[in-house]
Write a protein that holds these residues in place. Structure first.
Motif, short mmCIF file in Angstrom:
data_model
loop_
_atom_site.label_atom_id
_atom_site.label_comp_id
_atom_site.label_asym_id
_atom_site.label_seq_id
_atom_site.Cartn_x
_atom_site.Cartn_y
_atom_site.Cartn_z
N GLY A 37 0.83 -1.20 0.00
CA GLY A 37 0.00 0.00 0.00
C GLY A 37 0.86 1.25 0.00
O GLY A 37 2.07 1.19 0.25
N SER A 38 0.23 2.38 -0.28
CA SER A 38 0.95 3.66 -0.30
C SER A 38 0.40 4.57 0.78
O SER A 38 -0.80 4.63 1.01
CB SER A 38 0.82 4.33 -1.68
OG SER A 38 -0.53 4.42 -2.10
N HIS A 39 1.30 5.28 1.45
CA HIS A 39 0.92 6.22 2.51
C HIS A 39 0.46 7.52 1.89
O HIS A 39 1.10 8.05 0.98
CB HIS A 39 2.13 6.46 3.42
CG HIS A 39 1.90 7.49 4.46
ND1 HIS A 39 2.78 8.54 4.68
CD2 HIS A 39 0.90 7.65 5.36
CE1 HIS A 39 2.33 9.29 5.66
NE2 HIS A 39 1.19 8.78 6.09
N SER A 41 -1.97 8.14 -0.18
CA SER A 41 -1.87 7.69 -1.57
C SER A 41 -2.08 8.77 -2.61
O SER A 41 -1.41 8.80 -3.65
CB SER A 41 -2.87 6.55 -1.80
OG SER A 41 -2.70 5.52 -0.87
N ILE A 94 0.13 -1.57 -6.30
CA ILE A 94 -0.45 -1.08 -5.05
C ILE A 94 -1.92 -1.49 -4.97
O ILE A 94 -2.70 -1.28 -5.90
CB ILE A 94 -0.32 0.46 -4.95
CG1 ILE A 94 1.14 0.86 -4.82
CG2 ILE A 94 -1.13 1.01 -3.77
CD1 ILE A 94 1.83 0.32 -3.58
N TYR A 96 -3.64 -1.20 -1.63
CA TYR A 96 -4.22 -0.54 -0.46
C TYR A 96 -3.97 0.95 -0.61
O TYR A 96 -2.83 1.39 -0.83
CB TYR A 96 -3.58 -1.06 0.83
CG TYR A 96 -3.92 -0.26 2.08
CD1 TYR A 96 -5.00 -0.61 2.89
CD2 TYR A 96 -3.15 0.83 2.46
CE1 TYR A 96 -5.30 0.13 4.03
CE2 TYR A 96 -3.44 1.57 3.60
CZ TYR A 96 -4.52 1.21 4.38
OH TYR A 96 -4.82 1.94 5.50
N ASP A 98 -4.46 4.68 1.16
CA ASP A 98 -4.60 5.42 2.42
C ASP A 98 -5.11 6.81 2.06
O ASP A 98 -4.42 7.57 1.37
CB ASP A 98 -3.23 5.46 3.09
CG ASP A 98 -3.17 6.38 4.29
OD1 ASP A 98 -4.12 6.36 5.09
OD2 ASP A 98 -2.17 7.12 4.42
N CYS A 245 -2.42 -3.33 9.41
CA CYS A 245 -1.69 -2.41 8.52
C CYS A 245 -0.42 -1.91 9.19
O CYS A 245 -0.48 -1.22 10.21
CB CYS A 245 -2.59 -1.23 8.13
SG CYS A 245 -1.79 -0.02 7.07
N ARG A 247 2.41 0.60 9.08
CA ARG A 247 2.77 1.88 8.47
C ARG A 247 4.28 2.06 8.60
O ARG A 247 4.78 2.54 9.62
CB ARG A 247 2.01 3.02 9.14
CG ARG A 247 0.51 3.01 8.81
CD ARG A 247 -0.23 4.10 9.53
NE ARG A 247 -1.55 4.33 8.95
CZ ARG A 247 -2.44 5.16 9.44
NH1 ARG A 247 -2.17 5.85 10.55
NH2 ARG A 247 -3.62 5.32 8.86
N VAL A 295 2.48 -0.18 4.21
CA VAL A 295 2.45 1.07 3.44
C VAL A 295 3.73 1.84 3.66
O VAL A 295 4.32 1.81 4.74
CB VAL A 295 1.23 1.95 3.81
CG1 VAL A 295 -0.07 1.20 3.62
CG2 VAL A 295 1.32 2.46 5.24
#
Length: 330
Positions: A37-39, A41, A94, A96, A98, A245, A247, A295
């Motif tokens: 995932g990307s923080h 996003s 990706i 997920y 965020d 999740c 982070r 992420v």
């Protein structure tokens, strides 16, 4: 069925990595998969020409207004966490997202925020829908976890916009059951929306914020502290509610940003954080550490997605029991 080797040998297959997983994993609960995932996003849509958003602290907003264009340029450099567009993140693997959102007017105009305002949330969602229309076995987890300038009426309007966009691709929430890729494929569902507001108790197609547990539970200020906290949390091996999740993000204080105005978040991440996270993920793959969602900032700075996807089929990895912990997989 396509083998996992195709993903490893051809990075372009990351656009369809879920479809290429072995059957033992497509029938397992999603909470047992490693998902990249990307923080923040949609911070990729933010520019320094945009207005300062309400998620900025009072100090940042004040400095931004006092120094006008220069101040907003600094906010942009230190808040933006992704360079790749929504489409590029999707094709890179990706799965997920965020999301932080704010209403700009009383009637809506829902914008993504990351220090500054970004694009309309609906535009980002349309890009996701177009991708899913062409990749019918890929599944997205859409986690909307921060809201600004919103009341119940605006929440209802936003929920309506999300429902209209994804329609029958939405996976309804069932607290007593897990979902697997196969169960979602059989129903033609591709989107899980986690919405952190009590109003969704009246909406069956939205998952509550309690569906996901975040690690670490406190801000890490150094890469070493981050890895220590992540390992501590994942090693607890507690029963997962639905999703876990991690982070893998280092907190950069306002003071640190002010002391390094000539630098940027990207420079700091690439110099100090990315190498440590890359090494940790490689170790996790070798030791078969069970991770769920991970992420990071700037997903392209390291071979992040490939590292996470590799965790799913690391040599000798366990095959999960789809009826583990007394839950059924729909």
């Amino acid at each position: 069925m396509a083998s996992y080797r195709r993903i490893e040998s051809d990075p372009s297959n990351l656009a369809d990595w879920m479809a290429l997983l072995p059957e033992s994993l497509t029938s397992a609960p999603l909470r047992h998969l490693a998902i990249p995932g990307s923080h923040a996003s949609f911070s990729c849509t933010v520019t320094h020409f945009n207005d300062i958003a309400p998620d900025s602290s009072f100090l940042v907003r004040t400095l931004g207004h006092l120094s006008c264009c220069l101040g907003k340029e600094r906010i942009y450099q230190w808040n933006r966490t992704q360079d790749l567009s929504v489409k590029q993140q999707l094709t890179s693997g990706i799965r997920y997202f965020d999301v932080q959102v704010s209403a700009r007017t009383r009637n809506g105009d829902f914008r993504v925020v990351c220090g500054l305002f970004g694009d309309e949330l609906s535009a980002c969602m349309k890009e996701i829908k177009v991708f899913l229309d062409h990749h019918d076995k890929e599944v997205i987890i859409f986690d909307i976890n921060q809201f600004y300038e919103m009341n119940d009426v605006l929440h209802m309007k936003l929920l309506s916009i999300i429902t209209h966009c994804f329609d029958d691709k939405l996976c309804p929430y069932n607290k007593d059951s897990d979902v697997s890729l196969e169960s979602l494929w059989n129903r033609g569902q591709q989107v899980i929306v986690i919405y952190h507001h009590d109003i969704i108790q009246e909406y069956e197609n939205f998952w509550p914020g309690s569906s996901v547990v975040y690690h670490p539970d406190s801000c890490a200020e150094t890469p070493e502290d981050l890895i220590f906290q992540l390992e501590k949390n994942f090693d607890n091996d507690q029963e997962r509610v639905h999703f876990e999740c991690g982070r893998a993000v280092v907190s950069l204080s306002n003071r640190k940003c002010l002391m390094r105005l000539s630098s940027s978040r990207k420079q700091e991440i690439s110099r100090t954080v990315a190498p440590v996270i890359s090494s940790w993920l490689k170790d996790a793959c070798r030791t078969r550490t069970k991770l769920n969602i991970i992420v990071v900032d700037f997903i392209h700075l390291l071979n992040f997605v490939q590292h996470v996807v590799n965790l799913n089929t690391a040599e000798g990895a366990d095959v999960y029991d789809v009826h583990a912990n007394g839950k059924t997989t729909l």
